[in-house]
Design a protein around this motif. Sequence first.
Motif, PDB file in Angstrom:
ATOM      1  N   PRO A   1       0.842  -1.192   0.000  1.00  0.00           N
ATOM      2  CA  PRO A   1       0.000   0.000   0.000  1.00  0.00           C
ATOM      3  C   PRO A   1       0.879   1.244   0.000  1.00  0.00           C
ATOM      4  O   PRO A   1       1.988   1.202   0.529  1.00  0.00           O
ATOM      5  CB  PRO A   1      -0.753  -0.120   1.325  1.00  0.00           C
ATOM      6  N   GLY A   2       0.391   2.309  -0.594  1.00  0.00           N
ATOM      7  CA  GLY A   2       1.180   3.543  -0.566  1.00  0.00           C
ATOM      8  C   GLY A   2       0.815   4.463  -1.705  1.00  0.00           C
ATOM      9  O   GLY A   2      -0.298   4.434  -2.215  1.00  0.00           O
ATOM     10  N   THR A   3       1.780   5.301  -2.103  1.00  0.00           N
ATOM     11  CA  THR A   3       1.583   6.245  -3.200  1.00  0.00           C
ATOM     12  C   THR A   3       2.322   5.725  -4.428  1.00  0.00           C
ATOM     13  O   THR A   3       3.510   5.406  -4.345  1.00  0.00           O
ATOM     14  CB  THR A   3       2.122   7.634  -2.812  1.00  0.00           C
TER      15      THR A   3
ATOM     16  N   VAL B   1       6.091   3.903   0.448  1.00  0.00           N
ATOM     17  CA  VAL B   1       5.472   3.462   1.699  1.00  0.00           C
ATOM     18  C   VAL B   1       6.253   4.110   2.835  1.00  0.00           C
ATOM     19  O   VAL B   1       7.451   3.874   2.987  1.00  0.00           O
ATOM     20  CB  VAL B   1       5.571   1.931   1.863  1.00  0.00           C
ATOM     21  N   MET B   2       5.607   4.921   3.619  1.00  0.00           N
ATOM     22  CA  MET B   2       6.250   5.580   4.758  1.00  0.00           C
ATOM     23  C   MET B   2       7.608   6.182   4.374  1.00  0.00           C
ATOM     24  O   MET B   2       8.615   5.953   5.027  1.00  0.00           O
ATOM     25  CB  MET B   2       6.399   4.601   5.915  1.00  0.00           C
ATOM     26  N   LYS B   3       7.598   6.930   3.287  1.00  0.00           N
ATOM     27  CA  LYS B   3       8.781   7.672   2.837  1.00  0.00           C
ATOM     28  C   LYS B   3       9.894   6.789   2.289  1.00  0.00           C
ATOM     29  O   LYS B   3      10.998   7.273   2.063  1.00  0.00           O
ATOM     30  CB  LYS B   3       9.328   8.574   3.957  1.00  0.00           C
ATOM     31  N   THR B   4       9.659   5.488   2.093  1.00  0.00           N
ATOM     32  CA  THR B   4      10.658   4.683   1.375  1.00  0.00           C
ATOM     33  C   THR B   4      10.042   4.278   0.035  1.00  0.00           C
ATOM     34  O   THR B   4       8.845   4.012  -0.062  1.00  0.00           O
ATOM     35  CB  THR B   4      11.088   3.429   2.152  1.00  0.00           C
TER      36      THR B   4
ATOM     37  N   GLU C   1       1.019   9.399  -8.659  1.00  0.00           N
ATOM     38  CA  GLU C   1       0.735   9.900  -7.305  1.00  0.00           C
ATOM     39  C   GLU C   1      -0.620   9.459  -6.762  1.00  0.00           C
ATOM     40  O   GLU C   1      -1.093  10.000  -5.766  1.00  0.00           O
ATOM     41  CB  GLU C   1       0.852  11.432  -7.224  1.00  0.00           C
ATOM     42  N   ASP C   2      -1.253   8.468  -7.384  1.00  0.00           N
ATOM     43  CA  ASP C   2      -2.475   7.913  -6.810  1.00  0.00           C
ATOM     44  C   ASP C   2      -2.141   7.108  -5.561  1.00  0.00           C
ATOM     45  O   ASP C   2      -1.103   6.465  -5.492  1.00  0.00           O
ATOM     46  CB  ASP C   2      -3.150   6.967  -7.821  1.00  0.00           C
ATOM     47  N   ALA C   3      -3.060   7.137  -4.601  1.00  0.00           N
ATOM     48  CA  ALA C   3      -2.953   6.243  -3.450  1.00  0.00           C
ATOM     49  C   ALA C   3      -3.398   4.853  -3.887  1.00  0.00           C
ATOM     50  O   ALA C   3      -4.442   4.717  -4.520  1.00  0.00           O
ATOM     51  CB  ALA C   3      -3.827   6.748  -2.315  1.00  0.00           C
ATOM     52  N   VAL C   4      -2.609   3.832  -3.597  1.00  0.00           N
ATOM     53  CA  VAL C   4      -2.963   2.463  -3.993  1.00  0.00           C
ATOM     54  C   VAL C   4      -2.972   1.550  -2.772  1.00  0.00           C
ATOM     55  O   VAL C   4      -2.285   1.806  -1.776  1.00  0.00           O
ATOM     56  CB  VAL C   4      -1.991   1.906  -5.068  1.00  0.00           C
TER      57      VAL C   4
END
Lengths: 80, 449
Positions: A11-13, A43-46, A66-69
């Motif tokens: 999950p993430g951007t 994910v959390m800046k990584t 830049e979509d959230a997935v």
Amino acid sequence: MARHELLSPLPGTFYRRPSPEAPPFVAVGQTIAAGTVVGLVEVMKTFNEVQAETGGTVVEILVENEDAVEAGQALLIVEA
Amino acid sequence: MPTKLLVANRGEIAVRVIRAARELGIRTVAVHSTADRDGLAVRLADEAVEIGPAQATKSYLNAQALLDAAKSTGADAIHPGYGFLSENAAFAEAVTRAGLIFVGPSAEAIRRMGDKAAARAAAMSADVPTVPGSDGVVESVDEALRIAGTIGYPVMIKASAGGGGRGIRIARDAAELTQVMPVAQGEAQAAFGNGAVYLERFIGRARHVEVQILGDGHRVVHLFERDCSLQRRRQKVFEEAVSPALDEATRQRLCKSAVRLAEAVGYAGAGTLEYLYDADTAEFFFIEMNTRIQVEHPITEMITGVDLVREMLKIAGGNRLGLAQEDIVRRGHAIEVRLNAEDPDRNFAPNPGRIEGLTWPGGPGVRIDSMLYPGYAIPPFYDSLLAKLIVWDETRDAALNRLGRALDELRIDGVKTTASLHRRLVDDADVRAGRVDTNWLERWMQPTA
């Protein structure tokens, strides 16, 4: 022709490009091999590379830059 | 004093600010992205406003959305927390221009102290030591030898176009410098397409020490120092107050230098002056100032009894400092460990997920600053800090024992955290002896062959 969905492992951007000025990793119509990097998920800046599991032709990209997935969400469709 | 405070942040620091505001009778507005609807800050605040989608650039970094939220809720002040827009001078200016109170220093102070070169110049004119180095590019071996003679060996030869530890050579004496200087220039040319190099004193065993200050624009007080030498990839993971490396005379000189510099720039609010401390020569050098509240502020609160966020709000409300330097007395020792959603056994891979079970440690001298609650789903879009475990005790050794005890009580089920790393650090001989530097943790984590 088999259609294959490429899923986000995390999950993430989602990012389609390695950096804002760079061209996208892949475009519709492009032929890719297994292991080709198709995008990044932050994910959390990584930043984690998303690699194709199988080769083929990219027929559709389902998410915007830049979509959230979610983990397991389809990112693009590859035809082999 | 503000009457209604908008907290322009998320996570544990938003909770921290809301707590301080409530104790002062100030009403609170939490802002949140679509991914943070279930955030603890949203639950604790008097009101909440959704300001945008998950991505921080479209929510927590969207200055207009924050100002609109302040207007629609009638907030008269904005606290920026840390990160996000907290050190953005243009945002501070926009807040003030909208007729609101920015809980922090002036835009001018942020700009001046946020610029490394300007901050260094301010430090030099306030007679605060900075890392000795050449003023700009060094061209020849002769020039390098002359400059190295004044700054002292060992020296680093750094590529002007380098960064992040790349393009650095070290010379221990004049003979080595003579030999290495042309090599460094050639390497810089090859690696960065630019052969320009400069010199700086090399500090082999550097500790990161930082001084907490509070100012009201007229007067500044210090609240002693913190030592944040345990770092991984330049991120602090374990902090303590005060530094186990300083003797009392050095501590006084360090803290007074911070007051001098902050007073010279007419600083108002809470701020931290960061220094490198050379454990071999017992010298300290100013590197930069953070013009905001810091993650590790609670350890300072634990040893002084001063609530820094409360003081920030009072200062922002136009009050003069209620504290004189002699009112600030330190007692005992405090340690903070950062509990991040990262798996120490898998190279610190981020580990978002749902909190299935949660047991906080308790008892004397234990404080938790966190936004977790059982059932909370940690969004993947922001940094991995979940909680700060802070302990206090009369001595450093007792504080370490208490930290070990608290970590043994702690249970966070559902996600992997860095708690296991901290539990191992507590019993390490070097940590026990306070014998660490900023590279120690990464050396310690290297698998032994």
